[in-house]
Design a protein around this motif. Structure first.
Motif, PDB file in Angstrom:
ATOM      1  N   PHE A   1       6.309  11.631   5.902  1.00  0.00           N
ATOM      2  CA  PHE A   1       5.943  10.327   5.350  1.00  0.00           C
ATOM      3  C   PHE A   1       6.987   9.893   4.329  1.00  0.00           C
ATOM      4  N   ASP A   2       7.519   8.684   4.493  1.00  0.00           N
ATOM      5  CA  ASP A   2       8.419   8.135   3.489  1.00  0.00           C
ATOM      6  C   ASP A   2       7.597   7.552   2.336  1.00  0.00           C
ATOM      7  N   ILE A   3       8.269   7.022   1.328  1.00  0.00           N
ATOM      8  CA  ILE A   3       7.573   6.555   0.128  1.00  0.00           C
ATOM      9  C   ILE A   3       6.647   5.386   0.443  1.00  0.00           C
ATOM     10  N   THR A   4       7.087   4.451   1.269  1.00  0.00           N
ATOM     11  CA  THR A   4       6.250   3.297   1.607  1.00  0.00           C
ATOM     12  C   THR A   4       4.935   3.741   2.238  1.00  0.00           C
ATOM     13  N   LYS A   5       5.019   4.679   3.161  1.00  0.00           N
ATOM     14  CA  LYS A   5       3.814   5.133   3.844  1.00  0.00           C
ATOM     15  C   LYS A   5       2.974   6.041   2.952  1.00  0.00           C
ATOM     16  N   MET A   6       3.595   6.790   2.058  1.00  0.00           N
ATOM     17  CA  MET A   6       2.818   7.558   1.083  1.00  0.00           C
ATOM     18  C   MET A   6       2.045   6.616   0.162  1.00  0.00           C
ATOM     19  N   LYS A   7       2.668   5.530  -0.270  1.00  0.00           N
ATOM     20  CA  LYS A   7       1.973   4.554  -1.110  1.00  0.00           C
ATOM     21  C   LYS A   7       0.779   3.958  -0.376  1.00  0.00           C
ATOM     22  N   ASP A   8       0.950   3.713   0.919  1.00  0.00           N
ATOM     23  CA  ASP A   8      -0.133   3.169   1.732  1.00  0.00           C
ATOM     24  C   ASP A   8      -1.304   4.144   1.787  1.00  0.00           C
ATOM     25  N   ILE A   9      -1.000   5.418   1.985  1.00  0.00           N
ATOM     26  CA  ILE A   9      -2.054   6.440   1.985  1.00  0.00           C
ATOM     27  C   ILE A   9      -2.761   6.480   0.633  1.00  0.00           C
ATOM     28  N   LEU A  10      -1.999   6.524  -0.450  1.00  0.00           N
ATOM     29  CA  LEU A  10      -2.600   6.630  -1.777  1.00  0.00           C
ATOM     30  C   LEU A  10      -3.462   5.417  -2.105  1.00  0.00           C
ATOM     31  N   LEU A  11      -3.049   4.255  -1.639  1.00  0.00           N
ATOM     32  CA  LEU A  11      -3.809   3.032  -1.892  1.00  0.00           C
ATOM     33  C   LEU A  11      -5.150   3.047  -1.172  1.00  0.00           C
ATOM     34  N   ASN A  12      -5.210   3.714  -0.020  1.00  0.00           N
ATOM     35  CA  ASN A  12      -6.405   3.669   0.820  1.00  0.00           C
ATOM     36  C   ASN A  12      -7.213   4.966   0.837  1.00  0.00           C
ATOM     37  N   ALA A  13      -6.700   6.011   0.231  1.00  0.00           N
ATOM     38  CA  ALA A  13      -7.328   7.325   0.339  1.00  0.00           C
ATOM     39  C   ALA A  13      -8.432   7.519  -0.697  1.00  0.00           C
TER      40      ALA A  13
END
Length: 294
Positions: free
Chosen positions: A146-158
């Protein structure tokens, strides 16, 4: 504190994970079974596999035999597997994970990862991992590649923060931005392909450092991982090499050598293209989802 193969790091949910384990990428079932048995015989406490590797059955058999041969219990070993790209999505992940447990001959895994962030499905897959976690079938959950953009997406929704992001990481591929982001958010970076193949093992700069400590290049790289706080899972199908890869606790790299290796980064990935663009499946599976946005 004296480090050894039983030394652990503490994940963000409090689970203890061994910092060094055995990886089995590109190993068939027979080889995986034998490698797992050798590794556990020689003190390894962590094993990493994935459905994509097509060797979960071999890992499960090797684990069962090793536990019996060494008078150990399932809870003595930290087992990781990953959700296959073609299985992603909420319902599919839950259903297909049952088969993974069956192949591994276990009723839980210690760490379950999303193998790649398949566009359009990885958030639903993460929701399924959260259910698996809450239901007790995984002691920790995380992500991989996971790159940073997709990690941010996970953290926002997790509702559960990833405990680990497993990335290609070695002296020529150090993912400094991703590591910094993981450190900031208390997510451990775990290295796949930590030895980086021939390009890294044949590096004359590393050989000079290895000679200074009377160690192999592989041992220096793995020791560097430890000192940088990286979880690492070197792969080998040779018993002698499995033993050698674990012989990294009787020396310590000085700060100058750590800094020198830190400067070797070339952003050189083994299977990635165009800076996080990954297409299809290099191991031949019929899964042609574009994992990274073009």
């Amino acid at each position: 504190m004296t480090l050894n193969l039983e030394s652990t790091v503490t994940l963000n949910n409090g689970v203890q994970m061994p910092q060094v384990g055995l990886g089995v990428w590109k190993v068939n079932n027979t080889g995986a079974s034998q490698s797992v048995q050798w590794a556990i015989k020689h003190g390894y406490k962590a094993i990493d596999t994935a459905k994509q590797y097509d060797n979960e059955k071999g890992v499960g058999l090797g684990l069962k035999k090793a536990l019996a041969d060494n008078n150990m219990k399932r809870e003595d070993i930290f087992l990781t597997t990953k959700i296959f790209n073609g299985d992603q999505g909420y319902d599919s992940t839950l259903e297909q994970f049952k088969g993974q447990l069956k192949r591994l001959q276990t009723d839980y895994v210690d760490l379950l990862l999303i193998h790649w962030p398949v566009d359009g499905t990885y958030l639903e897959t993460w929701r399924a991992l959260e259910k698996i976690y809450h239901d007790g079938y995984a002691r920790a959950i995380g992500i991989s590649n996971f790159d940073i953009t997709k990690m941010k997406d996970i953290l926002l929704n997790a509702s559960v923060k990833p405990a680990v992001n497993q990335m290609e990481f070695n002296p020529l591929c150090q993912e400094e931005d991703i590591k910094a982001f993981c450190d900031k958010h208390n997510i451990y970076l775990e290295a796949w392909s930590p030895l980086g193949g021939g390009a890294v093992l044949g590096d004359t700069r590393l050989k000079k450092i290895a000679d200074k400590y009377n160690k192999s290049v592989a041992q220096v790289i793995l020791r560097w991982d430890l000192q940088r706080g990286i979880i690492t899972i070197p792969k080998s199908v040779h018993e002698a090499r499995i033993i050698q890869n674990a012989d990294i606790y009787d020396f310590e790299l000085d700060d100058k050598d750590v800094a020198e290796i830190n400067g070797f980064d070339e952003d050189k990935r083994s299977i990635w293209y165009g800076g996080f663009f990954w297409h299809g499946n290099p191991d031949g599976y019929k899964d042609e989802v574009d994992v990274w946005d073009d």
